[in-house]
Design a protein around this motif. Structure first.
Motif, short mmCIF file in Angstrom:
data_model
loop_
_atom_site.label_atom_id
_atom_site.label_comp_id
_atom_site.label_asym_id
_atom_site.label_seq_id
_atom_site.Cartn_x
_atom_site.Cartn_y
_atom_site.Cartn_z
N ALA A 44 10.18 5.61 4.54
CA ALA A 44 10.28 7.03 4.17
C ALA A 44 9.98 7.24 2.68
CB ALA A 44 11.68 7.55 4.49
N LEU A 45 10.24 6.23 1.87
CA LEU A 45 9.95 6.34 0.43
C LEU A 45 8.45 6.32 0.15
CD1 LEU A 45 12.70 3.96 -0.97
CD2 LEU A 45 12.67 6.45 -1.10
N GLY A 46 7.69 5.72 1.06
CA GLY A 46 6.24 5.68 0.89
C GLY A 46 5.76 4.66 -0.13
N VAL A 47 6.55 3.67 -0.44
CA VAL A 47 6.12 2.63 -1.39
C VAL A 47 5.83 1.35 -0.62
CG1 VAL A 47 7.38 3.57 -3.36
CG2 VAL A 47 8.51 1.94 -1.87
N THR A 48 4.86 0.60 -1.12
CA THR A 48 4.49 -0.66 -0.46
C THR A 48 4.79 -1.87 -1.32
OG1 THR A 48 2.24 -0.47 -1.28
CG2 THR A 48 2.68 0.42 0.93
N SER A 49 5.03 -1.66 -2.60
CA SER A 49 5.37 -2.79 -3.47
C SER A 49 6.35 -2.33 -4.53
CB SER A 49 4.11 -3.37 -4.12
OG SER A 49 3.54 -2.42 -5.00
N TRP A 50 7.17 -3.25 -4.99
CA TRP A 50 8.16 -2.96 -6.01
C TRP A 50 8.56 -4.27 -6.67
CZ3 TRP A 50 8.73 -1.93 -0.82
CH2 TRP A 50 9.47 -2.83 -0.09
N PRO A 51 9.07 -4.20 -7.88
CA PRO A 51 9.49 -5.44 -8.55
C PRO A 51 10.79 -5.95 -7.94
CG PRO A 51 9.97 -3.55 -9.93
CD PRO A 51 9.21 -3.03 -8.74
N PRO A 52 11.03 -7.25 -8.03
CA PRO A 52 12.29 -7.79 -7.49
C PRO A 52 13.50 -7.18 -8.20
CG PRO A 52 10.75 -9.56 -7.96
CD PRO A 52 10.16 -8.31 -8.52
N TYR A 53 14.54 -6.98 -7.44
CA TYR A 53 15.78 -6.40 -7.95
C TYR A 53 16.34 -7.25 -9.08
CZ TYR A 53 20.67 -4.86 -7.92
OH TYR A 53 21.90 -4.39 -8.26
N GLY A 54 16.73 -6.59 -10.18
CA GLY A 54 17.36 -7.28 -11.30
C GLY A 54 16.41 -7.84 -12.32
N THR A 55 15.09 -7.76 -12.10
CA THR A 55 14.14 -8.28 -13.08
C THR A 55 13.93 -7.25 -14.18
OG1 THR A 55 12.24 -7.36 -11.88
CG2 THR A 55 12.92 -9.61 -11.31
N ALA A 56 13.28 -7.68 -15.24
CA ALA A 56 12.99 -6.76 -16.35
C ALA A 56 12.13 -5.59 -15.88
CB ALA A 56 12.30 -7.52 -17.48
N GLU A 57 11.17 -5.88 -14.99
CA GLU A 57 10.31 -4.80 -14.48
C GLU A 57 11.14 -3.78 -13.71
OE1 GLU A 57 9.70 -8.04 -13.77
OE2 GLU A 57 7.89 -8.50 -14.91
N TRP A 58 12.10 -4.25 -12.93
CA TRP A 58 12.95 -3.35 -12.17
C TRP A 58 13.82 -2.51 -13.10
CZ3 TRP A 58 18.36 -3.14 -11.59
CH2 TRP A 58 18.80 -2.28 -10.60
N LEU A 59 14.36 -3.14 -14.15
CA LEU A 59 15.21 -2.42 -15.09
C LEU A 59 14.43 -1.33 -15.84
CD1 LEU A 59 17.27 -5.39 -16.53
CD2 LEU A 59 18.12 -3.53 -15.10
N GLN A 60 13.13 -1.53 -16.00
CA GLN A 60 12.32 -0.54 -16.72
C GLN A 60 11.92 0.65 -15.86
OE1 GLN A 60 9.17 -3.04 -18.13
NE2 GLN A 60 10.38 -3.84 -19.85
#
Length: 170
Positions: A44-60
């Protein structure tokens, strides 16, 4: 985005196909329903990729970024699966220790089987000691000069050389 390990499950199997969860088969476990719900929410969010939880990319990521929520859902699902597996193994250990032992040592057994042939081909410590003892018991090598070759330095006798035709004088 950072690269992800390939062994992590992906919740976005049906990304873009967001549909409400209406019917649930009667033979599924609560964990199956939870996993299905997480997949539906990510779709439902319509996303196919995301950074791993807790990584610097996720925090940003912005808290309103759907990828932030997708990573959080994935982390929660991974935790749920790990907890289910831990409980399953504990139950197996309590109820069938032999099966538990076979399961938890399966990877080690497979690795041992894969390297067994190369280990069996190696010499044992006893074989190495016997070979050294045999080498130490050999008589010393007798030096002989060969025609056409340069003189041979005689070990333990500085300045002395063995030359072809003069072996008897050495």
């Amino acid at each position: 985005m950072s690269s992800r390990p390939q062994n992590l499950p992906r919740l976005a199997h049906g990304a873009g196909r967001a549909r409400p969860l209406r019917a649930v088969p009667s033979d599924v476990t609560p964990g199956d329903v939870t996993a299905l719900r997480a997949e539906t929410q990510v779709a439902a969010l319509g996303v196919t990729s995301w950074p791993p939880y807790g990584t610097a990319e996720w925090l940003q990521l912005s808290p309103k970024d759907p990828r932030c929520y997708a990573a959080t859902l994935e982390a929660a699902e991974l935790h749920r699966r790990a907890e289910v597996e831990r409980l399953r193994l504990e139950s197996l250990m309590d109820n069938d220790p032999e099966s538990w032992w076979c399961e938890v040592t399966a990877d080690a057994n497979a690795h041992a089987a894969s390297i067994a042939r190369s280990i069996a081909a190696r010499r044992t410590a006893e074989e190495i000691r016997a070979a050294r003892a045999k080498a130490d018991a050999r008589p010393p090598h007798q030096l002989r000069a060969t025609p056409g070759w340069p003189p041979i330095r005689i070990p333990g006798r500085p300045g002395r050389y063995l030359v072809f035709g003069q072996e008897a004088t050495a």
